[in-house]
Write an enzyme that holds these catalytic residues in place. Structure first.
Site, PDB file in Angstrom:
ATOM      1  N   GLU A 116      18.486 -17.687  -5.311  1.00 42.56           N
ATOM      2  CA  GLU A 116      18.075 -16.382  -5.848  1.00 42.56           C
ATOM      3  C   GLU A 116      17.600 -16.543  -7.301  1.00 42.56           C
ATOM      4  O   GLU A 116      16.612 -15.922  -7.713  1.00 42.56           O
ATOM      5  CB  GLU A 116      19.236 -15.391  -5.725  1.00 42.56           C
ATOM      6  CG  GLU A 116      19.014 -14.015  -6.326  1.00 42.56           C
ATOM      7  CD  GLU A 116      17.829 -13.246  -5.760  1.00 42.56           C
ATOM      8  OE1 GLU A 116      17.253 -13.648  -4.742  1.00 42.56           O
ATOM      9  OE2 GLU A 116      17.455 -12.231  -6.387  1.00 42.56           O
ATOM     10  N   HIS A 150      18.616 -36.912  -1.804  1.00 40.21           N
ATOM     11  CA  HIS A 150      17.707 -36.992  -0.653  1.00 40.21           C
ATOM     12  C   HIS A 150      16.302 -36.526  -1.003  1.00 40.21           C
ATOM     13  O   HIS A 150      15.563 -36.097  -0.119  1.00 40.21           O
ATOM     14  CB  HIS A 150      18.291 -36.189   0.516  1.00 40.21           C
ATOM     15  CG  HIS A 150      19.632 -36.673   0.930  1.00 40.21           C
ATOM     16  ND1 HIS A 150      19.831 -37.894   1.525  1.00 40.21           N
ATOM     17  CD2 HIS A 150      20.871 -36.127   0.773  1.00 40.21           C
ATOM     18  CE1 HIS A 150      21.129 -38.067   1.750  1.00 40.21           C
ATOM     19  NE2 HIS A 150      21.783 -37.013   1.286  1.00 40.21           N
ATOM     20  N   ARG A 153       5.617  -0.360  -5.756  1.00 39.15           N
ATOM     21  CA  ARG A 153       5.517  -1.106  -4.508  1.00 39.15           C
ATOM     22  C   ARG A 153       4.529  -2.272  -4.612  1.00 39.15           C
ATOM     23  O   ARG A 153       4.540  -3.159  -3.761  1.00 39.15           O
ATOM     24  CB  ARG A 153       5.055  -0.171  -3.389  1.00 39.15           C
ATOM     25  CG  ARG A 153       6.063   0.907  -3.058  1.00 39.15           C
ATOM     26  CD  ARG A 153       5.411   2.025  -2.284  1.00 39.15           C
ATOM     27  NE  ARG A 153       4.941   1.585  -0.988  1.00 39.15           N
ATOM     28  CZ  ARG A 153       5.554   1.856   0.160  1.00 39.15           C
ATOM     29  NH1 ARG A 153       6.657   2.545   0.160  1.00 39.15           N
ATOM     30  NH2 ARG A 153       5.064   1.432   1.305  1.00 39.15           N
ATOM     31  N   GLU A 166       9.125 -15.531  -9.286  1.00 38.83           N
ATOM     32  CA  GLU A 166       8.503 -14.205  -9.095  1.00 38.83           C
ATOM     33  C   GLU A 166       7.940 -13.643 -10.394  1.00 38.83           C
ATOM     34  O   GLU A 166       6.842 -13.116 -10.411  1.00 38.83           O
ATOM     35  CB  GLU A 166       9.551 -13.192  -8.589  1.00 38.83           C
ATOM     36  CG  GLU A 166       9.801 -13.204  -7.112  1.00 38.83           C
ATOM     37  CD  GLU A 166      10.855 -12.173  -6.717  1.00 38.83           C
ATOM     38  OE1 GLU A 166      10.650 -11.499  -5.710  1.00 38.83           O
ATOM     39  OE2 GLU A 166      11.892 -12.050  -7.402  1.00 38.83           O
ATOM     40  N   LYS A 189       6.836  -4.529  -3.606  1.00 38.52           N
ATOM     41  CA  LYS A 189       8.256  -4.193  -3.531  1.00 38.52           C
ATOM     42  C   LYS A 189       8.699  -4.000  -2.089  1.00 38.52           C
ATOM     43  O   LYS A 189       9.783  -4.394  -1.694  1.00 38.52           O
ATOM     44  CB  LYS A 189       8.494  -2.906  -4.328  1.00 38.52           C
ATOM     45  CG  LYS A 189       9.930  -2.430  -4.369  1.00 38.52           C
ATOM     46  CD  LYS A 189      10.723  -3.268  -5.326  1.00 38.52           C
ATOM     47  CE  LYS A 189      12.194  -2.949  -5.301  1.00 38.52           C
ATOM     48  NZ  LYS A 189      12.983  -4.056  -5.865  1.00 38.52           N
ATOM     49  N   CYS A 227       0.809  -1.222   0.000  1.00 36.99           N
ATOM     50  CA  CYS A 227       0.000   0.000   0.000  1.00 36.99           C
ATOM     51  C   CYS A 227       0.840   1.269   0.000  1.00 36.99           C
ATOM     52  O   CYS A 227       1.903   1.322   0.605  1.00 36.99           O
ATOM     53  CB  CYS A 227      -0.887   0.039   1.230  1.00 36.99           C
ATOM     54  SG  CYS A 227      -1.920  -1.391   1.441  1.00 36.99           S
ATOM     55  N   TRP A 258      -2.998  -2.718  -1.435  1.00 39.32           N
ATOM     56  CA  TRP A 258      -2.575  -4.103  -1.665  1.00 39.32           C
ATOM     57  C   TRP A 258      -3.371  -4.919  -0.666  1.00 39.32           C
ATOM     58  O   TRP A 258      -3.151  -4.824   0.543  1.00 39.32           O
ATOM     59  CB  TRP A 258      -1.074  -4.219  -1.428  1.00 39.32           C
ATOM     60  CG  TRP A 258      -0.468  -5.528  -1.813  1.00 39.32           C
ATOM     61  CD1 TRP A 258      -0.042  -5.902  -3.050  1.00 39.32           C
ATOM     62  CD2 TRP A 258      -0.174  -6.634  -0.950  1.00 39.32           C
ATOM     63  NE1 TRP A 258       0.488  -7.178  -3.008  1.00 39.32           N
ATOM     64  CE2 TRP A 258       0.420  -7.645  -1.741  1.00 39.32           C
ATOM     65  CE3 TRP A 258      -0.357  -6.872   0.412  1.00 39.32           C
ATOM     66  CZ2 TRP A 258       0.823  -8.879  -1.215  1.00 39.32           C
ATOM     67  CZ3 TRP A 258       0.046  -8.096   0.930  1.00 39.32           C
ATOM     68  CH2 TRP A 258       0.629  -9.077   0.122  1.00 39.32           C
ATOM     69  N   LYS A 283      13.867 -15.556  -8.584  1.00 38.66           N
ATOM     70  CA  LYS A 283      13.619 -14.639  -9.708  1.00 38.66           C
ATOM     71  C   LYS A 283      12.672 -15.293 -10.709  1.00 38.66           C
ATOM     72  O   LYS A 283      11.729 -14.669 -11.178  1.00 38.66           O
ATOM     73  CB  LYS A 283      14.915 -14.272 -10.446  1.00 38.66           C
ATOM     74  CG  LYS A 283      15.850 -13.328  -9.762  1.00 38.66           C
ATOM     75  CD  LYS A 283      15.469 -11.875  -9.829  1.00 38.66           C
ATOM     76  CE  LYS A 283      14.653 -11.483  -8.645  1.00 38.66           C
ATOM     77  NZ  LYS A 283      15.286 -11.309  -7.380  1.00 38.66           N
ATOM     78  N   ASN A 290      -2.094   2.369   5.797  1.00 40.73           N
ATOM     79  CA  ASN A 290      -1.204   1.240   5.493  1.00 40.73           C
ATOM     80  C   ASN A 290      -1.031   0.446   6.777  1.00 40.73           C
ATOM     81  O   ASN A 290      -0.922   1.036   7.850  1.00 40.73           O
ATOM     82  CB  ASN A 290       0.184   1.729   5.066  1.00 40.73           C
ATOM     83  CG  ASN A 290       0.183   2.323   3.680  1.00 40.73           C
ATOM     84  OD1 ASN A 290      -0.849   2.347   3.011  1.00 40.73           O
ATOM     85  ND2 ASN A 290       1.334   2.800   3.246  1.00 40.73           N
ATOM     86  N   GLY A 291      -0.924  -0.879   6.647  1.00 41.20           N
ATOM     87  CA  GLY A 291      -0.722  -1.695   7.844  1.00 41.20           C
ATOM     88  C   GLY A 291      -1.914  -2.591   8.090  1.00 41.20           C
ATOM     89  O   GLY A 291      -2.802  -2.724   7.234  1.00 41.20           O
TER      90      GLY A 291
HETATM   91  C1  G6P Z   1       9.774  -8.047  -1.054  1.00 37.63           C
HETATM   92  C2  G6P Z   1      10.431  -7.674  -2.367  1.00 37.63           C
HETATM   93  C3  G6P Z   1      11.760  -8.405  -2.507  1.00 37.63           C
HETATM   94  C4  G6P Z   1      12.638  -8.116  -1.301  1.00 37.63           C
HETATM   95  C5  G6P Z   1      11.929  -8.443   0.024  1.00 37.63           C
HETATM   96  C6  G6P Z   1      12.715  -7.908   1.201  1.00 37.63           C
HETATM   97  O1  G6P Z   1       9.396  -9.370  -1.086  1.00 37.63           O
HETATM   98  O2  G6P Z   1       9.594  -7.987  -3.456  1.00 37.63           O
HETATM   99  O3  G6P Z   1      12.404  -7.976  -3.683  1.00 37.63           O
HETATM  100  O4  G6P Z   1      13.796  -8.901  -1.393  1.00 37.63           O
HETATM  101  O5  G6P Z   1      10.655  -7.803   0.049  1.00 37.63           O
HETATM  102  O6  G6P Z   1      12.737  -6.515   1.118  1.00 37.63           O
HETATM  103  P1  G6P Z   1      13.858  -5.598   1.688  1.00 37.63           P
HETATM  104  O7  G6P Z   1      13.440  -4.206   1.319  1.00 37.63           O
HETATM  105  O8  G6P Z   1      13.858  -5.818   3.175  1.00 37.63           O
HETATM  106  O9  G6P Z   1      15.158  -5.975   1.066  1.00 37.63           O
END
Ligand code: G6P
Length: 610
Positions: A483, A506, A27, A490, A605, A2, A75, A487, A100-101
């Site tokens: 990672e 395993h 975001r 996501e 984000k 949000c 959101w 990616k 927000n929250g």
């Molecule tokens: C969200 C974002 C990720 C990020 C994670 C942690 O999930 O989409 O890209 O790695 O938050 O965020 P931060 O700002 O703490 O790195």
């Protein structure tokens, strides 16, 4: 997640608010809304499901005129994405609220307010704030005091802005758990959840602290702490070197940000290494004293930042000679953990606002960590303000939800931290110089890696019809495999998992067939022979492999294996070098699948609620 924008001005504020919302789009959100108080002291508002552009279009058809206003991108948490659940929420045609929250006791408050005759239109937790403030206004003279009384009854997290159509000279803002900044203008003031929203109108910001409630008028910002005592929250000019700008020649922010990595890393290194020696001032005053005395490092992070922390653990234990643990913030904060003597808590966060990471930092202070350090990309963010030490990465603003340059600059920051700690724990000077030189060679090496883009683009075709993918790595490349898998899932929505290659037998070996592409991260290092045995295990089961390796690792393409030649690089920087081809792979697969690369479905984000 949000986003909030608000303004108290003399001019009409709708355009400012809409531009602010657009700048918060990165975001992640599912609906948007705006409200203003018009000349006749009436609340006027509009809400739309979907993109901010649709809200902007609605305002073109029906302009919203007013010099005091609030706006929001939602959101969904409580209640599905819909127009009725979008903010602002309104009570009795006079009180408008954006939030927000999460209000955890919303059910109890809802029942109480329904008992008092309030009718709820939405399924949101936010609507309780709206009616609660309206109710409190019956016994409080001012909106400020009504909000102060209302927030005392809220449990959970909020960053909220409240507006009353009977008094358009001010709005009231309150913060507990969700960040809010005040933007200071000339004869006008602004509120936002993130400075990005307000950069077109001001560069001067003050930050609300936990529990603060503030009255914002055109000419003043009066802040009161949790006890209602007037406090100063000094305003500072921010020097944001990279504005979000536009995508330039690139089709997506993610691609632009992938290509910005050599520059972002150069910026992050600048001034931090002098004559091959780490400048410990980069971590803040008192860093040397802290690094000297610590005996253990606990790293805490979420998402991509957690993967950066996993790599750092290998570095800290093998290069700096201090023990290190790493844990996901949402787990750490809810378990009773043992704190080894002289422990440093290191948080890693691109945004500096991730709710779980922030809660973990606050917990660490209570349970006896000696000191805290954050690796962060946003100056002035909550984690930076609340940590003893901070290392600022210089990635510039990252817009794509899938983190790219923020991640690799975090790794650079963590390697510099390894140097700074190692220096006080017996790391030989020649090793320090070797690491420094290796880091300095990174930007040029990454330029070489980016030249692989068209090869990787060709490869992406193979993945378009796949439903699953497996990533394998060993040692400090295991987190890079994780990672890579993150990616891919996501942005292409392909289910992807990463395994430490030694774990194949395993369980995951049972999944291997021609429908399961296996991506192997395989630079020539001490573990390469072990990894090759794992590759053979996959080959023997008819698996289809894509191996990212340098020429010294000696892999050759054949009918079951495609080798992507990554430039030879020093082991020390290999985790960073091998990240880029995996970013490109997920990007091109997502392009073929036609997903929303920069704003993938359901993701945000900056995750400011737990
Ligand atoms: C969200 C974002 C990720 C990020 C994670 C942690 O999930 O989409 O890209 O790695 O938050 O965020 P931060 O700002 O703490 O790195």
């Amino acid at each position: 997640m949000c986003g909030i924008v608000g303004a108290v001005a003399q001019r009409d504020v709708a355009d400012i608010l809409i531009e602010g919302l657009k700048r918060l789009e990165y975001r992640g959100y599912d609906s948007a809304g705006i409200a203003a108080i018009d000349q006749n002291n009436q609340l006027i508002y509009a809400k739309r499901l979907g993109k901010v552009q649709e809200l902007a279009q609605a305002l073109q058809d029906n302009p919203l005129e007013g010099s005091t206003g609030i706006a929001h991108t939602r959101w969904a948490t409580h209640g599905s994405p819909s127009e009725v659940n979008a903010h602002p929420h309104i009570s009795n045609s006079t009180i408008a609220v954006v939030h927000n929250g999460i209000i955890e006791n919303h059910q109890a408050l809802r029942s109480k307010l329904q008992g008092l005759g309030y009718e709820f239109l939405s399924q949101t937790d936010t609507e309780v704030i709206t009616h609660l403030v309206h109710h409190e206004l019956k016994t409080n003279d001012t909106l400020l005091s009504a909000v102060q009384h209302a927030v005392k009854q809220l449990e959970g997290a909020y960053g909220t802005v409240v507006m009353d159509s009977t008094n358009k000279s001010s709005v009231i803002v309150a913060r507990s758990g969700s960040p809010l900044v005040i933007g200071h203008g000339l004869g006008e003031n602004f509120i936002a959840s993130d400075i990005m929203a307000l950069l077109p109108v001001t560069r001067k910001f003050s930050y609300l602290e936990e529990g603060d409630v503030a009255e914002v008028t055109r000419f003043a910002v009066n802040v009161f702490d949790i006890n209602g005592v007037a406090v100063e929250r000094p305003a500072k000019e921010v020097n944001v070197s990279h504005d979000s700008g536009d995508k330039g020649e690139y089709r997506h922010y993610m691609l632009k940000e992938t290509y910005e990595q050599p520059t972002a890393i150069r910026n992050t290194l600048e001034g931090r290494l002098v004559n091959n020696e780490i400048c410990t001032q980069a971590f803040g005053a008192g860093a040397d004293e802290i690094f000297k005395t610590i005996e253990h490092v606990q790293i805490i992070a979420c998402g991509t930042s957690y993967h950066a922390g996993m790599v750092a653990r290998y570095w800290l234990e093998s290069l700096a000679g201090v023990s290190c643990n790493i844990e996901i913030a949402s787990e750490f904060r809810y378990r009773k953990s043992f704190v080894p003597k002289n422990s440093l808590l290191v948080t890693i966060s691109q945004s500096g606002e991730t709710a779980d990471t922030l809660a973990a930092l606050r917990l660490a202070k209570e349970i006896g960590y000696q000191a805290s350090l954050v690796i962060c990309n946003v100056d002035g963010s909550s984690l930076v303000r609340e940590s003893d030490l901070a290392f600022m990465t210089k990635a510039g603003v990252e817009i794509g939800v899938a983190s790219t340059k923020a991640f690799t600059t975090q790794l650079v920051g963590l390697m510099l931290m390894t140097l700074a700690i190692g220096k006080h724990h017996g790391m030989p000077a020649d090793k320090q110089a070797e690491i420094a030189q290796s880091l300095m060679s990174l930007p040029a090496k990454l330029d070489e890696v980016l030249a692989l883009a068209s090869d990787i683009e060709d490869l992406a075709e193979d993945f378009a019809d796949k439903h699953h993918a497996l990533f394998l790595g060993r040692g400090d490349q295991y987190p890079i495999a994780m990672e890579g898998a993150l990616k891919l899932k996501e942005i292409s929505y392909i289910h992807a998992e990463a395994y430490a290659a030694g774990e194949l037998k395993h369980g995951p070996l049972a999944l291997i067939d021609a429908e399961m592409p296996v991506i192997v991260v395989a630079p020539k290092n001490d573990l390469i022979e072990k990894l090759k045995s794992n590759v053979e295990e996959v080959r023997a089961r008819g698996g289809l492999m894509y191996v990212f390796a340098d020429s010294e690792a000696n892999f050759a393409s054949d009918e079951t294996m495609t080798v992507i030649n990554v430039p030879v690089c020093d082991d020390l920087i290999a985790p960073i070098v091998y990240t880029l081809p995996l970013q490109l792979l997920s990007y091109y697969v997502a392009i073929i699948k036609g997903t929303d690369v920069d704003q993938p479905r359901n993701l945000a984000k900056s995750v400011t609620v737990e």
